[in-house]
Enzyme design. Sequence first.
Site, PDB file in Angstrom:
ATOM      1  N   MET A   1      85.472 135.680 -56.400  1.00 45.18           N
ATOM      2  CA  MET A   1      86.071 134.877 -55.351  1.00 45.18           C
ATOM      3  C   MET A   1      85.002 134.283 -54.445  1.00 45.18           C
ATOM      4  O   MET A   1      83.830 134.632 -54.548  1.00 45.18           O
ATOM      5  CB  MET A   1      87.049 135.729 -54.531  1.00 45.18           C
ATOM      6  CG  MET A   1      88.226 136.241 -55.334  1.00 45.18           C
ATOM      7  SD  MET A   1      89.268 134.920 -55.981  1.00 45.18           S
ATOM      8  CE  MET A   1      90.230 135.837 -57.158  1.00 45.18           C
ATOM      9  N   CYS A   2      85.410 133.448 -53.547  1.00 47.57           N
ATOM     10  CA  CYS A   2      84.490 132.637 -52.750  1.00 47.57           C
ATOM     11  C   CYS A   2      84.639 132.953 -51.263  1.00 47.57           C
ATOM     12  O   CYS A   2      85.377 133.854 -50.869  1.00 47.57           O
ATOM     13  CB  CYS A   2      84.779 131.154 -52.996  1.00 47.57           C
ATOM     14  SG  CYS A   2      84.929 130.716 -54.750  1.00 47.57           S
ATOM     15  N   ARG A   3      83.913 132.224 -50.454  1.00 49.80           N
ATOM     16  CA  ARG A   3      84.001 132.279 -48.999  1.00 49.80           C
ATOM     17  C   ARG A   3      84.027 130.837 -48.496  1.00 49.80           C
ATOM     18  O   ARG A   3      83.318 129.976 -49.035  1.00 49.80           O
ATOM     19  CB  ARG A   3      82.797 132.978 -48.363  1.00 49.80           C
ATOM     20  CG  ARG A   3      82.451 134.347 -48.909  1.00 49.80           C
ATOM     21  CD  ARG A   3      83.284 135.469 -48.303  1.00 49.80           C
ATOM     22  NE  ARG A   3      84.585 135.561 -48.948  1.00 49.80           N
ATOM     23  CZ  ARG A   3      85.526 136.415 -48.563  1.00 49.80           C
ATOM     24  NH1 ARG A   3      85.342 137.228 -47.541  1.00 49.80           N
ATOM     25  NH2 ARG A   3      86.678 136.458 -49.199  1.00 49.80           N
ATOM     26  N   ASN A 119      89.811 129.341 -51.820  1.00 51.49           N
ATOM     27  CA  ASN A 119      89.308 130.685 -52.096  1.00 51.49           C
ATOM     28  C   ASN A 119      90.439 131.460 -52.739  1.00 51.49           C
ATOM     29  O   ASN A 119      91.494 131.639 -52.124  1.00 51.49           O
ATOM     30  CB  ASN A 119      88.854 131.375 -50.808  1.00 51.49           C
ATOM     31  CG  ASN A 119      88.440 132.822 -51.043  1.00 51.49           C
ATOM     32  OD1 ASN A 119      87.968 133.168 -52.106  1.00 51.49           O
ATOM     33  ND2 ASN A 119      88.642 133.663 -50.037  1.00 51.49           N
TER      34      ASN A 119
END
Length: 351
Positions: A1-3, A119
């Site tokens: 996952m991302c930010r 996200n």
Amino acid sequence: MCRFLVYKGKDEILLSELILEPQHSILTQSYDSRLRLDSRRPHNGDGFGLGYYTSSTLGPAPCIFTSTIPAWNCINLHRLSAKTTSKLIFAHVRATTEGALSDSNCHPFNRNGLMWMHNGNIGGWKHVKRSLAMGIQERWFGSVGGSTDSEWAFALFLDVLDRMGYDPDSPLFNKEGFGHSALRKAMLKTIEKLNALIAAIPDKERKEREEGLDCRSLLNFAISDGHSVVCTRYVSSRTDEAASLYWSSGTSWQQDRGTKGRYRMERKDRGADIVLVASEPLTFERDDWVIVPTNSTLTIHKQAVMIHPIIDEYYNHNPSYKRSTGFAVSKGLDTTTTEDKKESAVDGVTE
């Protein structure tokens, strides 16, 4: 996952004051993400992107800068951030779930004056991608340049907005904005359509694996037309918690004198000259940040922050109901909401 990170202010801010300098800046989150617990892949190092709106004399489209170089190792990010200012900024550091490592897969994405980032993940993606692609108009289908579920979700959003009567290619809408209400309604319809596509996956395909196909989605989206911003914190489950999302507002974003990297959101009155939205707080000052409720939209319009519940089959009307964090944690994300968790996440830096 991302930010990801969103800044909207009455005045322009130097990008470095958000991207580089705070103690827990999004650059720091690319290699030290306190609320991302995936021990298998603990970094957000699969590229990054910046999007920011410039003077209207240059047109409505934001400037987009992306790179597959890890954010912590990109000298051009430092050079750009130290000399660029804007009133509305998107920033994103990526950890791949769908799509290869390439510039075309780095967020944010844009179409004219619209800018988008995500996200999370779309549940059962390999089984809904074809249906999603076949259900949108040709020009939105052709606008997809990469292979991420996030960009296809943006194409679906553009299709929804167009069918509502707001042509994303209209010079008038791109100049004056689509209106926060239209953006929020299109966002809700996009989530509704994604859920419908997932619900239509045949039972045979759901059972193709021994453990079954996981069809839950984590949909933390952000969209802007250069005037308003709409973000979501959403999970397609009645029992699971969504990925973390926080917001902060005040009159100024200042670094404490004599303490490098220690920024505070100052509040001299009830105004909100600055609004920040972030997957993780940029500072370790607990009082500066408020968590966005699960399955809600956050809208920023003329510096006013409005939060609305997303009322669908996954909404829980009991405000005291405690959701499980297991799903988000399994995706490498925490959902920290309690004071005890906050203290442990900042590793003793809090006052």
